[in-house]
Design an enzyme around this catalytic site. Structure first.
Site, PDB file in Angstrom:
ATOM      1  N   TYR A  39       6.783   4.463   1.012  1.00 26.25           N
ATOM      2  CA  TYR A  39       6.726   4.939   2.396  1.00 26.25           C
ATOM      3  C   TYR A  39       8.069   4.759   3.103  1.00 26.25           C
ATOM      4  O   TYR A  39       8.410   5.517   4.000  1.00 26.25           O
ATOM      5  CB  TYR A  39       5.675   4.157   3.193  1.00 26.25           C
ATOM      6  N   LYS A  69       0.568  -0.542 -11.144  1.00 26.78           N
ATOM      7  CA  LYS A  69       0.752   0.396 -12.261  1.00 26.78           C
ATOM      8  C   LYS A  69       1.845  -0.201 -13.142  1.00 26.78           C
ATOM      9  O   LYS A  69       2.900   0.409 -13.377  1.00 26.78           O
ATOM     10  CB  LYS A  69       1.123   1.780 -11.696  1.00 26.78           C
ATOM     11  N   ASP A 115      -5.253   3.443 -11.618  1.00 22.97           N
ATOM     12  CA  ASP A 115      -6.184   4.507 -12.030  1.00 22.97           C
ATOM     13  C   ASP A 115      -7.538   3.912 -12.416  1.00 22.97           C
ATOM     14  O   ASP A 115      -8.595   4.419 -12.044  1.00 22.97           O
ATOM     15  CB  ASP A 115      -5.589   5.369 -13.171  1.00 22.97           C
ATOM     16  N   ASP A 120      -3.125   2.756   0.596  1.00 16.38           N
ATOM     17  CA  ASP A 120      -3.523   3.886   1.441  1.00 16.38           C
ATOM     18  C   ASP A 120      -4.646   4.658   0.760  1.00 16.38           C
ATOM     19  O   ASP A 120      -5.683   4.950   1.359  1.00 16.38           O
ATOM     20  CB  ASP A 120      -2.305   4.791   1.677  1.00 16.38           C
ATOM     21  N   ASP A 176      -9.038   4.441   1.588  1.00 14.50           N
ATOM     22  CA  ASP A 176      -9.878   5.588   1.956  1.00 14.50           C
ATOM     23  C   ASP A 176     -11.056   5.702   0.998  1.00 14.50           C
ATOM     24  O   ASP A 176     -12.187   5.954   1.413  1.00 14.50           O
ATOM     25  CB  ASP A 176      -9.075   6.902   1.919  1.00 14.50           C
TER      26      ASP A 176
HETATM   27  C1  IPM Z   1      -3.400   5.095   7.259  1.00 13.86           C
HETATM   28  C2  IPM Z   1      -2.927   6.513   7.462  1.00 13.86           C
HETATM   29  C3  IPM Z   1      -1.413   6.505   7.623  1.00 13.86           C
HETATM   30  C4  IPM Z   1      -0.811   5.968   6.338  1.00 13.86           C
HETATM   31  C5  IPM Z   1      -0.802   7.860   7.987  1.00 13.86           C
HETATM   32  C6  IPM Z   1      -1.419   8.431   9.246  1.00 13.86           C
HETATM   33  C7  IPM Z   1       0.701   7.801   8.095  1.00 13.86           C
HETATM   34  O1  IPM Z   1      -3.330   7.325   6.413  1.00 13.86           O
HETATM   35  O2  IPM Z   1      -3.191   4.250   8.150  1.00 13.86           O
HETATM   36  O3  IPM Z   1      -3.982   4.821   6.208  1.00 13.86           O
HETATM   37  O4  IPM Z   1      -0.599   6.722   5.374  1.00 13.86           O
HETATM   38  O5  IPM Z   1      -0.549   4.779   6.273  1.00 13.86           O
HETATM   39 MG    MG Z   2      -4.602   6.378   5.010  1.00 12.16          MG
END
Ligand code: IPM
Ligand code: MG
Length: 355
Positions: free
Chosen positions: A142, A189, A221, A245, A249
């Site tokens: 990032y 990884k 993975d 990240d 999710d």
């Molecule tokens: C998160 C979001 C952010 C990230 C984006 C909005 C930049 O997806 O906080 O997980 O990738 O960190």
């Molecule tokens: Mg995110």
């Protein structure tokens, strides 16, 4: 107690859900005789519209002068479909994380029994899930050097980590594990990436200071697969920025809704609390968004930033009771008439005042 809270509602549904979280915090202040001072700042697309930049200096100074930060959401479709945009809302979030040194992002995933049927996984797979993702937030790909070749036909994003960046978050993760089931999984990884091999070495060294914790390693993975085939095996997942990240999710939908999960980011300066979900622009201004993740983020703020344990607990109880009652916003409701954003806030406040 006397505390200053920076409130950054952001974009999309951010302002509506944060409004409810602030109402709940005001109700807590009244009930428990605290003084909370709320000061508002701009971030994201709304900051670009008003000031030209996604994280204005005023917002940064406000965050520095506050005991904690409550943040809504960031992002606007007008930037998503424009890869050539020079300024993007997300840059504001990344700049804020970097400048406030918020290197440790904590994303707990909890299951609510009455919503288990909404999970994409079978009930028997998720009923014992209780995990937390500890994501490194200010390093890796990032924030590495990025760019295009002169002929514009290739691009690069560099991924780098130092031992000190890895060890400070590893200590956070080991300490969290000590307060839970004492099982830490490092996700990396290391069969391919040099940075991952440095993570393994560094975390293995630190492990000797935490003999009570079980440490294991998983390639990312494999971890992605096991999060859906065997999610209850996880307790604390420690991982780098990009893997965190993606995996957070994935982990967040196990519970049946991303609209319920709060998160906290900690580091060198004021800690920040925000719902995991995004800005959901289609719902903005309609009073239909689910404010529970924002309200639970306010509870996390009270607990982790102010040590206000009783206060945090009562908010969590209120959220649980609403979830069990089934009177929910349309994302979670099976009824013809669902609850609005502000009605959800009303119900939480009613519950708190009745205790
Ligand atoms: C998160 C979001 C952010 C990230 C984006 C909005 C930049 O997806 O906080 O997980 O990738 O960190
Ligand atoms: Mg995110």
């Amino acid at each position: 107690m006397n505390k200053k809270i920076a409130v950054l509602p952001g974009d999309g549904i951010g302002p509506e859900i944060i409004l409810q979280a602030v109402r709940v915090l005001k109700c807590i202040a009244q009930k428990f005789h605290h003084e909370f001072e709320f000061n508002y700042g701009l971030i994201g697309a709304c900051a670009i519209d008003k000031t030209g930049v996604p994280y204005p200096v005023e917002t940064h100074n406000l965050c520095l002068a506050s005991d904690a930060i409550l943040f809504g959401a960031i992002g606007d479709p007008k930037y998503d479909n424009d890869p050539s945009a020079k300024v993007r809302p997300e840059q504001g979030l990344l700049k804020m994380r970097k400048e406030l040194g918020l290197f440790a992002n904590i994303r707990p995933v909890e299951i609510y029994p009455s919503l288990m049927y909404r999970s994409p996984l079978k009930e028997e797979k998720i009923k014992d899930v209780n995990l937390v993702v500890v994501r490194e937030l200010t390093g890796g790909i990032y924030f590495g050097e990025k760019g295009r070749s002169e002929d514009k036909l290739s691009a690069y994003d560099n991924c780098a980590y130092s031992v000190s960046e890895i060890s400070r978050i590893a200590h956070v993760a080991f300490k969290i594990a000590l307060g839970r089931k004492r099982h830490l999984t490092l996700v990396d990884k290391a069969n391919v990436l040099e940075t991952s091999r440095l993570w393994r070495e560094t975390v293995s060294d630190i492990y000797s200071s935490y003999p009570e914790v079980d440490l294991d390693f998983l390639f990312v993975d494999n971890a992605a697969m096991q999060l859906v085939t065997n999610p209850s095996k996880f307790d604390v997942i420690l991982t780098e920025n990009m893997f965190g990240d993606i995996l957070s999710d994935e982990a967040s939908v196990l519970s049946g809704s991303i609209g319920l999960l709060p998160s906290g980011s900690f580091g060198e300066k004021s800690p920040l609390f925000e719902p995991i979900h995004g800005s959901y622009p289609q719902a903005a201004g309609k009073n239909i968004a689910n404010p529970l993740a924002a309200i639970l983020s306010a509870a996390m703020l009270l607990h982790d930033a102010f040590g206000a344990i009783k206060e945090a607990e009562i908010i969590k109880e209120a959220c649980k009771s609403i979830i069990e009652s089934g009177n929910l916003t349309e994302d979670l409701s099976d009824k013809k008439i669902s609850c609005t954003t502000s009605e959800t806030g009303d119900k939480i406040i009613e519950y708190i005042l009745s205790r």
